[in-house]
Design a protein around this motif. Structure first.
Motif, PDB file in Angstrom:
ATOM      1  N   UNK A 197       0.816  -1.233   0.139  1.00  0.00           N
ATOM      2  CA  UNK A 197       0.239   0.011  -0.065  1.00  0.00           C
ATOM      3  C   UNK A 197       0.959   1.447   0.055  1.00  0.00           C
ATOM      4  N   UNK A 198       2.183   1.201   0.798  1.00  0.00           N
ATOM      5  CA  UNK A 198       2.772   2.414   0.735  1.00  0.00           C
ATOM      6  C   UNK A 198       3.760   2.623  -0.518  1.00  0.00           C
ATOM      7  N   UNK A 199       3.853   1.539  -1.241  1.00  0.00           N
ATOM      8  CA  UNK A 199       4.488   1.484  -2.413  1.00  0.00           C
ATOM      9  C   UNK A 199       3.658   2.158  -3.567  1.00  0.00           C
ATOM     10  N   UNK A 200       2.478   1.891  -3.345  1.00  0.00           N
ATOM     11  CA  UNK A 200       1.216   2.506  -4.351  1.00  0.00           C
ATOM     12  C   UNK A 200       1.406   3.969  -4.236  1.00  0.00           C
ATOM     13  N   UNK A 201       1.611   4.579  -2.980  1.00  0.00           N
ATOM     14  CA  UNK A 201       1.635   5.888  -2.953  1.00  0.00           C
ATOM     15  C   UNK A 201       2.575   6.453  -3.709  1.00  0.00           C
ATOM     16  N   UNK A 202       4.020   6.088  -3.585  1.00  0.00           N
ATOM     17  CA  UNK A 202       5.131   6.454  -4.388  1.00  0.00           C
ATOM     18  C   UNK A 202       5.574   7.699  -4.772  1.00  0.00           C
ATOM     19  N   UNK A 203       5.865   8.730  -3.557  1.00  0.00           N
ATOM     20  CA  UNK A 203       5.892  10.132  -3.700  1.00  0.00           C
ATOM     21  C   UNK A 203       6.954  10.581  -4.546  1.00  0.00           C
ATOM     22  N   UNK A 204       8.030   9.492  -4.721  1.00  0.00           N
ATOM     23  CA  UNK A 204       9.315   9.879  -5.661  1.00  0.00           C
ATOM     24  C   UNK A 204       9.266   9.266  -6.950  1.00  0.00           C
ATOM     25  N   UNK A 205       8.404   8.475  -6.972  1.00  0.00           N
ATOM     26  CA  UNK A 205       8.289   7.753  -8.415  1.00  0.00           C
ATOM     27  C   UNK A 205       9.216   6.585  -8.432  1.00  0.00           C
ATOM     28  N   UNK A 206       9.524   5.783  -7.401  1.00  0.00           N
ATOM     29  CA  UNK A 206      10.508   4.733  -7.299  1.00  0.00           C
ATOM     30  C   UNK A 206       9.851   3.499  -8.124  1.00  0.00           C
ATOM     31  N   UNK A 207       8.483   3.424  -8.159  1.00  0.00           N
ATOM     32  CA  UNK A 207       7.701   2.214  -8.927  1.00  0.00           C
ATOM     33  C   UNK A 207       8.358   0.866  -8.540  1.00  0.00           C
ATOM     34  N   UNK A 208       7.967   0.672  -7.124  1.00  0.00           N
ATOM     35  CA  UNK A 208       8.900  -0.458  -6.414  1.00  0.00           C
ATOM     36  C   UNK A 208       7.705  -1.655  -6.184  1.00  0.00           C
ATOM     37  N   UNK A 209       6.258  -1.283  -6.634  1.00  0.00           N
ATOM     38  CA  UNK A 209       5.438  -2.243  -6.086  1.00  0.00           C
ATOM     39  C   UNK A 209       5.626  -3.824  -6.583  1.00  0.00           C
ATOM     40  N   UNK A 210       5.882  -3.752  -8.052  1.00  0.00           N
ATOM     41  CA  UNK A 210       6.218  -5.149  -8.603  1.00  0.00           C
ATOM     42  C   UNK A 210       7.297  -5.998  -7.858  1.00  0.00           C
ATOM     43  N   UNK A 211       8.397  -4.999  -7.479  1.00  0.00           N
ATOM     44  CA  UNK A 211       9.563  -5.641  -6.812  1.00  0.00           C
ATOM     45  C   UNK A 211       9.035  -6.316  -5.433  1.00  0.00           C
ATOM     46  N   UNK A 238      -6.542  -4.663  -5.333  1.00  0.00           N
ATOM     47  CA  UNK A 238      -7.591  -3.596  -5.440  1.00  0.00           C
ATOM     48  C   UNK A 238      -7.175  -2.484  -4.340  1.00  0.00           C
ATOM     49  N   UNK A 239      -6.511  -2.946  -3.155  1.00  0.00           N
ATOM     50  CA  UNK A 239      -5.901  -1.891  -2.441  1.00  0.00           C
ATOM     51  C   UNK A 239      -4.998  -0.971  -3.065  1.00  0.00           C
ATOM     52  N   UNK A 240      -3.906  -1.608  -3.587  1.00  0.00           N
ATOM     53  CA  UNK A 240      -3.092  -0.775  -4.388  1.00  0.00           C
ATOM     54  C   UNK A 240      -3.619   0.073  -5.446  1.00  0.00           C
ATOM     55  N   UNK A 241      -4.436  -0.409  -5.990  1.00  0.00           N
ATOM     56  CA  UNK A 241      -5.203   0.571  -7.123  1.00  0.00           C
ATOM     57  C   UNK A 241      -5.857   1.447  -6.444  1.00  0.00           C
ATOM     58  N   UNK A 242      -6.511   1.342  -5.327  1.00  0.00           N
ATOM     59  CA  UNK A 242      -7.320   2.462  -4.653  1.00  0.00           C
ATOM     60  C   UNK A 242      -6.167   3.545  -4.080  1.00  0.00           C
ATOM     61  N   UNK A 243      -5.150   3.014  -3.816  1.00  0.00           N
ATOM     62  CA  UNK A 243      -4.011   4.101  -3.215  1.00  0.00           C
ATOM     63  C   UNK A 243      -3.672   4.825  -4.448  1.00  0.00           C
ATOM     64  N   UNK A 244      -3.432   4.152  -5.628  1.00  0.00           N
ATOM     65  CA  UNK A 244      -2.875   4.787  -6.569  1.00  0.00           C
ATOM     66  C   UNK A 244      -3.902   5.954  -6.978  1.00  0.00           C
ATOM     67  N   UNK A 245      -5.195   5.482  -7.074  1.00  0.00           N
ATOM     68  CA  UNK A 245      -6.001   6.819  -7.480  1.00  0.00           C
ATOM     69  C   UNK A 245      -6.339   7.717  -6.368  1.00  0.00           C
ATOM     70  N   UNK A 246      -6.007   7.341  -5.265  1.00  0.00           N
ATOM     71  CA  UNK A 246      -5.937   8.222  -4.142  1.00  0.00           C
ATOM     72  C   UNK A 246      -4.714   9.321  -4.380  1.00  0.00           C
ATOM     73  N   UNK A 247      -3.688   8.887  -4.893  1.00  0.00           N
ATOM     74  CA  UNK A 247      -2.537   9.599  -5.177  1.00  0.00           C
ATOM     75  C   UNK A 247      -2.855  10.555  -6.178  1.00  0.00           C
ATOM     76  N   UNK A 248      -3.475  10.097  -7.379  1.00  0.00           N
ATOM     77  CA  UNK A 248      -3.514  10.861  -8.302  1.00  0.00           C
ATOM     78  C   UNK A 248      -4.721  12.056  -8.126  1.00  0.00           C
ATOM     79  N   UNK A 249      -5.294  11.719  -7.440  1.00  0.00           N
ATOM     80  CA  UNK A 249      -6.699  12.769  -6.962  1.00  0.00           C
ATOM     81  C   UNK A 249      -5.876  13.665  -6.150  1.00  0.00           C
ATOM     82  N   UNK A 250      -5.112  13.485  -5.406  1.00  0.00           N
ATOM     83  CA  UNK A 250      -4.607  14.393  -4.318  1.00  0.00           C
ATOM     84  C   UNK A 250      -3.410  15.068  -5.227  1.00  0.00           C
TER      85      UNK A 250
END
Length: 306
Positions: A197-211, A238-250
């Motif tokens: 869930x934290x990786x989905x927020x990804x404030x620095x663009x590290x893109x570590x979720x798949x890893x 689904x949790x990750x998708x929701x976090x990603x959507x939250x990041x985009x919205x914010x």
């Protein structure tokens, strides 16, 4: 803050001592007495991360709010939550002094520029002495992985994907440390889920979720627990998708507010997320920069051309 808040609240309730030790003066003995469950939940449901403890011989209260991003309204919210909490504690023990309360905003994403260590919400007139509330700011996303590990508990390791220097190699070390230090597979799975869930927020663009997903797949015991129930992987995704959507919205919502002069409505926020996902963040950023305020509002109201 949605799913990230739910996940962190759950982990924090399992590790109250790990949460408090970072904020207690070094060397002072601390005893965690339990979470505060008072009428405050009837007034403000989101405020449920307040711990009663004893530091030395003094009763104290630690109030922690997990903030998805640093926004202008955070000081107002912290002041409001503090008022709710104070009122609830006062009603809980009429005639008794309310214990000293320390408020902390744990910030998960936001601007690159360093946030101050202390936030304020002034209520007094400008020409008068300060009156209002001060609270700590713990911008975990501006820490390094080493700084988070130095806090000495697996609770703070779940924030490692947010660190400014997070990397695939660092995530391998974090997952290995969680595996070595946590006794049960169930607890490890909860911490790995928080990492995702934290990786989905990804404030620095590290893109570590798949890893991180791959690292969990390498852990046979945890993988069996994670995927033994057919819907478990879908639930995590689904949790990750929701976090990603939250990041985009914010993040894009803040840019919208600068262009239009107001925050987006709920419908506009949905359109922002859908369009960004449909056309890509780069093209959406171009639209934000190219269109004036009125044209941007009209564009968001139009059907999405895929």
């Amino acid at each position: 803050m949605g799913d990230a808040d739910i996940t962190l609240r759950h982990i924090a309730r399992r590790c109250p001592g790990d949460l408090t030790r970072v904020f207690v003066p070094e060397g002072r003995p601390v005893e965690v007495l339990g979470w505060i469950d008072t009428q405050v939940t009837k007034l403000e449901r989101r405020l449920d991360k307040a711990l009663r403890m004893r530091v030395g011989d003094e009763p104290r209260v630690l109030h922690v709010e997990f903030c998805f991003a640093w926004r202008d309204e955070v000081p107002d919210q912290m002041f409001e939550y503090l008022g709710f909490l104070f009122a609830a504690l006062r009603r809980e023990a009429p005639g008794e002094p309310v214990p000293p309360i320390e408020s902390v905003a744990v910030v998960l994403s936001g601007r690159r520029q360093r946030l101050p260590a202390t936030g304020t919400r002034r209520t007094a007139w400008r020409e008068r002495q300060f009156s209002g509330a001060r609270f700590r700011i713990d911008a975990v996303y501006q820490r390094t992985v080493a700084e988070l590990r130095a806090r000495g508990s697996v609770f703070w390791l779940v924030f490692a994907p947010l660190a400014r220097d997070a990397s695939a190699a660092a995530m391998r070390e974090v997952v290995a440390e969680i595996h070595a230090r946590v006794a049960t597979g169930e607890e490890r799975v909860e911490l790995y889920t928080a990492l995702l869930v934290m990786a989905a927020i990804d404030p620095w663009g590290h893109n570590l979720r798949k890893e991180i997903v791959m690292l969990m797949d390498d852990r046979e015991t945890e993988k069996d627990l994670l995927w033994s129930v057919p819907w478990m992987r879908e639930a995590l995704d689904e949790r990750v998708r929701e976090a990603e959507q939250q990041a985009i919205a914010q993040l894009l919502g803040r840019l919208f507010a600068r262009r239009v002069g107001r925050r987006p409505t709920a419908e506009e926020e949905r359109s922002i997320v859908e369009r960004a996902q449909a056309i890509g963040l780069g093209d959406f950023d171009d639209a934000l920069l190219d269109l004036d305020g009125d044209a941007l509002v009209r564009w968001l109201a139009e059907p999405i051309r895929r």
